[in-house]
Design an enzyme around this catalytic site. Structure first.
Site, mmCIF file in Angstrom:
data_model
loop_
_atom_site.group_PDB
_atom_site.id
_atom_site.type_symbol
_atom_site.label_atom_id
_atom_site.label_comp_id
_atom_site.label_asym_id
_atom_site.label_seq_id
_atom_site.Cartn_x
_atom_site.Cartn_y
_atom_site.Cartn_z
ATOM 1 N N ASP A 392 -5.099 4.507 5.302
ATOM 2 C CA ASP A 392 -5.068 3.605 4.231
ATOM 3 C C ASP A 392 -4.737 4.152 2.818
ATOM 4 O O ASP A 392 -5.301 4.675 2.468
ATOM 5 C CB ASP A 392 -6.151 2.698 4.242
ATOM 6 N N HIS A 393 -3.423 4.222 2.270
ATOM 7 C CA HIS A 393 -2.714 4.867 1.253
ATOM 8 C C HIS A 393 -3.518 4.258 -0.189
ATOM 9 O O HIS A 393 -3.546 4.919 -0.997
ATOM 10 C CB HIS A 393 -1.157 4.882 1.055
ATOM 11 N N ARG A 394 -4.167 3.175 0.159
ATOM 12 C CA ARG A 394 -4.942 2.351 -0.938
ATOM 13 C C ARG A 394 -5.971 3.247 -1.382
ATOM 14 O O ARG A 394 -6.230 3.397 -2.711
ATOM 15 C CB ARG A 394 -5.327 1.027 -0.875
ATOM 16 N N ILE A 396 -6.782 6.603 0.277
ATOM 17 C CA ILE A 396 -7.030 7.764 0.753
ATOM 18 C C ILE A 396 -5.521 8.466 0.332
ATOM 19 O O ILE A 396 -4.506 7.928 0.593
ATOM 20 C CB ILE A 396 -7.115 8.026 2.321
#
Length: 422
Positions: A392-394, A396
């Site tokens: 999850d790029h939000r 990490i």
């Protein structure tokens, strides 16, 4: 006494089931707790036990029919005389997390917990109760639609995804009508076949869409020289085979993953969008994505950090075999904190796995292959393990993804370091 047994309320995620098989006949005498029907839900095929003893008076549905929650599907004479009193079982809902989504299970099937106690406070009574699937609720939240104002078109007024879409369109374009999609007719002699999706396949589809369009995915890939691990496993696999334990590479990988998760806990978390909080999970329940003839199942290896590699191997064998035989219980398909998917077992190398919502990451494992690599300025043949990590790029960053794989590489390239650090 006439007892009308209603199909138990399995909750918002599962509001109906398909009657696969009757296990009793009209006129049969049955005991309390005896299974009366086999029903397929979104998650598993399960047997429904009778809450009463008595004589079966009437079977309300035929095999293959869809039964909705609270529909009477079997009538039982509990005393054999009076038929004018109708009883209804008291249902207490219990909220649990599912494999590819959220499952709500009834106390008729699973013992109730304090989490399922229904609130009767003044505040809760003042709120309008809305029947809706978790996907519809999430969609309403994402689109900014007040779900309490939406008129549901589903069973018992349930709010469906299409209802949310129409409500959003009416807000955005109040003067415009929603265009109708024309059905495509094949009149050129093409030979086509329409196959209805199973409940599990529909659930997988909905959950994959929810994950993909809720979580901004990014994927990091790497290759690991696991030649020492291959040698180490070869040394011991035959010994444990005599104990009926199949020592594959997956238990080693899971053990290494847990060590990495402890170092980088954001990968063992979920994101609470409503509160804007990161939920770190201080337990290690590893989901094992398993390919079955009914679709993707994700049995959960609970407290994997407290188990040895041999114990993990034994439990993986048990979970995967029962998943393929459709013998899983609902509680075994919920609560994972991190998931691994081993497409290498069917020959795959690299992939871009979709995160098992609401988790924050998933590890894809490819097939170990022999490849020439440069080692100490020499070309040698090594056993290479390809890995794909989606996260999850939000919450990490890319650098954390690289660090995760670097530590995993250190552990899997040398099994002695793995054993010392795990």
């Amino acid at each position: 006494m006439r007892f009308e047994f209603e199909f138990p309320d399995i909750g918002e995620g599962i509001r109906e089931g398909t009657l696969m098989k009757w296990l009793v006949h009209e006129g049969d005498n049955i005991e309390e707790g005896q299974s009366v029907a086999e029903v397929e839900t979104d998650k598993v095929t399960t047997e429904i036990p009778s809450p009463r003893s008595g004589k079966v008076l009437e079977l309300k549905f035929q095999e293959g029919d869809t039964i909705e929650v609270e529909q009477v599907f079997i009538v039982i004479d509990t005393e054999g005389n009076s038929l004018d009193v109708v009883e209804k079982p008291e249902i207490v809902e219990e909220e649990t997390a599912g494999v590819v989504g959220e499952v709500i299970a009834s106390s008729e099937l699973i013992p109730a917990s304090t989490e399922g106690t229904i609130s009767t406070s003044k505040e809760s009574l003042q709120k309008k109760k809305v029947l809706a699937t978790p996907v519809a609720r999430a969609m309403a939240k994402d689109l900014g639609v007040d779900i309490t104002t939406v008129e549901g078109t589903g069973p018992n007024g349930r709010v469906m995804k299409d209802d949310i879409r129409k409500a959003k369109e009416s807000i955005s374009n109040p003067a415009q009508e929603t265009p109708k999609i024309q059905e495509i007719l094949y009149d050129n002699g093409e030979n086509i076949e329409r196959i209805p999706l199973t409940r599990i396949r529909k659930t997988i589809a909905e959950q994959m869409v929810k994950s993909r369009f809720t979580i901004p995915h990014t994927t990091a890939m790497d290759e690991i020289d696991v030649s020492k691990l291959v040698e180490f496993r070869s040394k011991y696999k035959d010994k444990f085979k005599s104990e009926d334990i199949n020592l594959t590479y997956l238990p080693f990988i899971i053990k290494a993953v847990i060590t990495v998760l402890k170092q980088y806990p954001e990968f063992n978390s979920s994101f609470d969008e409503e509160r804007g909080e990161l939920i770190l999970k201080h337990f290690y329940h590893i989901g094992i994505a398993t390919d079955t003839d009914r679709g993707l199942m994700v049995p959960v290896l609970r407290d994997a950090d407290k188990k040895s590699i041999v114990e993990i191997a034994k439990e993986i064998e048990d979970l995967s075999s029962r998943a393929k035989e459709n013998k899983m219980e609902i509680h075994e398909l919920k609560g994972s904190s991190f998931t691994v998917t081993n497409y290498g077992s069917i020959g795959g190398l690299f992939g871009i796995p979709i995160i098992n919502y609401p988790e924050s990451a998933i590890l894809g494992i490819g097939k170990i292959v022999k490849k020439p690599i440069v080692k100490d300025d020499e070309i040698v043949i090594a056993h290479i393990l390809p890995l794909s990590l989606s996260y999850d790029h939000r919450i990490i960053d890319g650098a954390s993804g690289a660090r995760f794989l670097n530590l995993l590489k250190e552990l899997l390239s040398d099994p002695e370091i793995l054993l010392m650090k795990s």
